[in-house]
Design an enzyme around this catalytic site. Structure first.
Site, PDB file in Angstrom:
ATOM      1  N   ASP A  16      41.866  45.021  32.930  1.00 54.98           N
ATOM      2  CA  ASP A  16      40.949  45.852  33.695  1.00 54.98           C
ATOM      3  C   ASP A  16      39.936  45.067  34.521  1.00 54.98           C
ATOM      4  OD1 ASP A  16      42.138  48.161  32.798  1.00 54.98           O
ATOM      5  OD2 ASP A  16      40.830  48.341  31.060  1.00 54.98           O
ATOM      6  N   CYS A  17      39.935  43.756  34.376  1.00 55.43           N
ATOM      7  CA  CYS A  17      38.988  42.967  35.161  1.00 55.43           C
ATOM      8  C   CYS A  17      39.597  41.601  35.439  1.00 55.43           C
ATOM      9  CB  CYS A  17      37.652  42.819  34.431  1.00 55.43           C
ATOM     10  SG  CYS A  17      37.772  41.812  32.936  1.00 55.43           S
ATOM     11  N   CYS A 380      27.113  35.509  32.554  1.00 53.44           N
ATOM     12  CA  CYS A 380      28.464  36.073  32.509  1.00 53.44           C
ATOM     13  C   CYS A 380      29.008  36.231  33.929  1.00 53.44           C
ATOM     14  CB  CYS A 380      28.445  37.434  31.818  1.00 53.44           C
ATOM     15  SG  CYS A 380      28.298  37.331  30.031  1.00 53.44           S
ATOM     16  N   ASP A 424      55.087  41.629  71.930  1.00 50.14           N
ATOM     17  CA  ASP A 424      56.403  41.825  72.515  1.00 50.14           C
ATOM     18  C   ASP A 424      56.328  43.117  73.346  1.00 50.14           C
ATOM     19  OD1 ASP A 424      59.143  41.514  72.982  1.00 50.14           O
ATOM     20  OD2 ASP A 424      59.657  42.788  71.290  1.00 50.14           O
ATOM     21  N   THR A 426      59.441  45.374  74.459  1.00 50.57           N
ATOM     22  CA  THR A 426      60.395  46.391  74.041  1.00 50.57           C
ATOM     23  C   THR A 426      60.286  46.676  72.546  1.00 50.57           C
ATOM     24  OG1 THR A 426      61.893  45.622  75.767  1.00 50.57           O
ATOM     25  CG2 THR A 426      62.821  47.065  74.078  1.00 50.57           C
ATOM     26  N   ASP A 707      24.151  42.049  34.118  1.00 49.50           N
ATOM     27  CA  ASP A 707      25.547  41.669  34.359  1.00 49.50           C
ATOM     28  C   ASP A 707      26.444  42.899  34.431  1.00 49.50           C
ATOM     29  OD1 ASP A 707      27.722  39.584  34.450  1.00 49.50           O
ATOM     30  OD2 ASP A 707      28.351  40.745  32.719  1.00 49.50           O
TER      31      ASP A 707
END
Length: 727
Positions: A16-17, A380, A424, A426, A707
């Site tokens: 998850d992190c 952290c 480009d 075409t 944190d």
């Protein structure tokens, strides 16, 4: 390094992190035979590069030892089953103290997950400890220690496990040291609060990660689970993923189309908005392609399947985005390297803050140990480490849902710095097929001239013939039968139509069969000067009229180019077409043109622009432009879901809109702006709380709140990109 390199991919649940991803990355790299590892937290996938003889089961075992679910992903396109709540991913895996989501929790409401239950248990234990401490003061300390154990034991176990498999300086390690240290100085009440806030932050990270993952996984839900397969003249309801190439399926009005295919019977409107974002349904008839996940809004269609479920347009888009998320951007790679030095440095600084003032200056041990522990929590790196990958993953997902595919964070990051674009002609600036632009009739109506030409061209697959037939169909011009129709090599086609002898061909060939008035010859010359091809209709030796055709610019080309110029980006058209046609198209679009180029000429011009200091993107079809696409800083393929459009170059504009190019650049700039804000939030909050902790204004729980708060803010800010909309 092995002479022959192989790649294996795995589904990993519970990441998850970014810290989770780093632990998985480090643990797998320790396995014998592993050469490289690419982890995508957002997609929940891991790609392992290895030599021959590598034991793939060792990866699953190693990841499960860390406390995550894992299984080989032999078919990554089967997205809808990969996170099936009833599936068996990681079956039998149940580590004590493991707080990451179990695979069976995929799709479960967040408040029912293990993380939520652990957080709730820790919170309840803290409330009970406060109550007991108030009612029975002698039980206060034991109650808080018990509450601390509820939350800290799983965290400490994860720290020990991570250390065993190569990540001794994990966030869990910092957390465990800080909490245990707080107990020794009598701050167990704060220790429990810190652990609870940490668990709340982890739970919120899980919710955010689930949202990011669902944003692209949601595409797979567009494809229906069942299909009506025709077998021996009858229709049978079968699983959509069992359809094979060549099968014929029936799609009723209002149904989603279950597979990529081609219409073989029927016609009607198909709503492609779920896949392309186009608000206006497209008319589909026999021979037209249809895509899985789009909605049949009209009559019954019989469709011949052209791609298996694992290779339909949506599956390939999801697969490409997952692979892109595994490719780290330069900024992300730098932050990863930085964090590997940063975390041990935080431990060292925390230790110095705890012991130097008491030893050298006679400070109070309790006070400075407390501040040292707070430094560990402030340091952290969660918010900093996730600041970039969260934004990159959200940007890649937002782009994919709008048909803007970028193969990795490095591409997404680089697009914002493009200063010149070579197009480009075409199929890129133009639609890639001619259309009738002018019908001039002499002595007959325009409809009659068109009918005569269409009669001769019926059954032909030549692009000019198809243009005439499409115009006749659009104008509802009658197409009478033609007799003895035959091609005249190098000139045109002739045959009998309604008792008259009709010829359709070039001006020079028509001049050998009839006399063209000077006024009309001048008109044809003027059309030719506009880059148009003119076919003359001659009936029984007299000119009846002529039809002009040209590969016209895409409807949004002028607007897209104007937007790029307004952003200060230089644009140039590189084409192998003749100079007259190229200049005519360029004049209508207001772009510089270079014509009559070979593939190596296009590559040379790209390198010339780079030599002048431009950062160049090349936009093309991915085949004849391959040398130039490879030479450019960023190669972008234009296409409508073809293999070339999806698998060539660094990026692809799935829906073939020129307007999407400035949108892609704008998305890149939005993502990079988001990353800068995220880094400022992560480092800014740390700096503020570092100062306030050292001067004694804040302590342990405000430090972890800083944190956790920074991580939540950074993730929430990144998730805003999922709602990104083009200008």
């Amino acid at each position: 390094m092995s002479a022959l390199r192989h790649e294996s991919r795995y589904r990993v649940s519970g990441m998850d992190c970014a810290a989770c991803g780093n632990k998985v990355d480090t643990a797998i790299r320790r396995l014998p035979g592993v050469e490289d590892v690419a982890v995508s937290v957002a997609a929940g996938t891991v790609k392992v590069s290895h030599g021959e003889g590598f034991d793939g089961t060792s990866v699953v075992r190693q990841v499960r030892n860390l406390g995550y679910g894992a299984e080989p992903a032999s078919d990554l396109a089967a997205i809808s089953n990969a996170h099936d709540p009833d599936g068996h991913e990681g079956e039998g895996h149940d580590h004590a103290g493991h707080t990451h989501d179990h695979p069976s929790e995929a799709g479960m409401a967040w408040w029912r997950t293990r993380k939520a239950r652990l957080t709730a248990a820790c919170g309840a234990a803290l409330v009970v400890a406060y109550a007991l401490g108030h009612l029975v003061p002698s039980l206060e300390r034991p109650a808080f220690l018990a509450a601390l154990a509820v939350g800290l034991v799983p965290v400490a176990w994860r720290a020990i496990t991570a250390a065993r498999f190569g990540t001794p300086f994990s966030i869990e390690t910092l957390m465990s040291i800080a909490a245990i240290g707080a107990v020794f100085i009598g701050a167990e009440e704060e220790a429990v609060t810190v652990v609870l806030l940490f668990l709340v932050g982890e739970m919120l990270e899980g919710v955010a990660a689930g949202r990011a993952r669902a944003s692209i996984q949601g595409l797979s839900a567009l494809v229906p689970k069942t299909a009506l397969l025709e077998v021996d003249g009858e229709t049978v309801d079968v699983p959509a993923d069992s359809l094979t190439i060549g099968s014929t399926i029936l799609v009723r009005p209002g149904d989603r189309i279950p597979a990529d295919g081609v219409v073989v019977e029927g016609s009607g409107e198909v709503d492609e908005a779920p896949v392309t974002g186009e608000s206006v349904p497209k008319r589909k008839t026999v021979g037209d392609p249809v895509f899985a996940g789009t909605v049949n809004a009209g009559s019954v269609l019989r469709v011949k399947v052209t791609a298996a479920a694992s290779d339909n347009t949506i599956a390939r888009v999801v697969r490409l985005v997952e692979e892109a998320q595994e490719s780290k951007s330069p900024t992300e790679r730098f932050i990863d390297r930085f964090s590997k030095v940063y975390t041990p440095a935080v431990l060292a600084v925390g230790a110095l803050v705890a012991v130097v003032p008491p030893l050298a200056f006679g400070g109070a041990w309790d006070e400075w140990i407390y501040k040292g522990l707070a430094i560990l929590l402030i340091g952290c790196p969660c918010a900093l480490v996730i600041s970039t990958p969260a934004a990159i993953a959200a940007g890649l997902s937002a782009g994919a849902r709008r048909g803007l595919l970028m193969k990795g964070g490095a591409v997404l990051e680089s697009l914002g710095g493009i200063t010149a674009i070579a197009f480009d002609k075409t199929g890129t600036l133009t639609a890639g097929k001619p259309v009738v632009t002018d019908i001039v009739a002499l002595g007959r109506s325009q409809t009659q001239v068109l009918s005569l030409a269409a009669a001769l061209e019926t059954g032909s697959n030549h692009p000019l013939a198809l243009a005439i037939l499409d115009r006749a169909k659009a104008d509802r011009a009658p197409i009478p039968p033609a007799f003895d129709a035959q091609a005249v090599p190098g000139e045109g086609v002739e045959g009998g139509v309604g008792g008259e002898r009709v010829f359709l061909g070039s001006q020079q060939a028509a001049a050998r069969r009839s006399t063209l008035p000077a006024e009309q010859a001048d008109a044809i010359k003027a059309l030719n000067s506009e880059g148009k091809t003119v076919s003359v209709v001659v009936v029984d030796g007299a000119v009846a009229g002529f039809i002009a055709m040209r590969d016209e610019a895409r409807p949004d080309a002028a607007d897209g180019l104007a937007s790029l110029k307004a952003s200060g980006i230089r644009t140039v058209m590189l084409t192998g077409d003749n100079k007259r046609t190229a200049e005519a198209v360029a004049a209508s679009l207001g772009i510089e043109a270079r014509a009559e180029l070979l593939p190596e000429d296009k590559q040379r011009i790209v390198r010339e622009l780079q030599a002048k200091g431009f950062k160049v993107a090349k936009i093309g079809d991915g085949i004849n432009d391959a040398p130039a696409l490879a030479a450019a800083d960023i190669g972008i393929a234009m296409g409508g879901g073809t293999d070339v459009a999806l698998e060539t170059a660094d990026a692809a504009v799935l829906h073939g809109r020129v307007r999407d190019i400035p949108d892609m650049i704008d998305l890149s700039k939005s993502v990079m702006g988001n990353i800068r804000v995220n880094i400022a939030i992560a480092l800014g909050l740390k700096a503020v709380f570092l100062v306030t902790t050292l001067v004694g204004l804040t302590g342990l729980w405000p430090a972890i709140l800083a944190d956790t708060g920074a991580t939540v803010l950074v993730t929430a800010n990144a998730m805003r990109l999922l709602g990104w909309k083009s200008r």
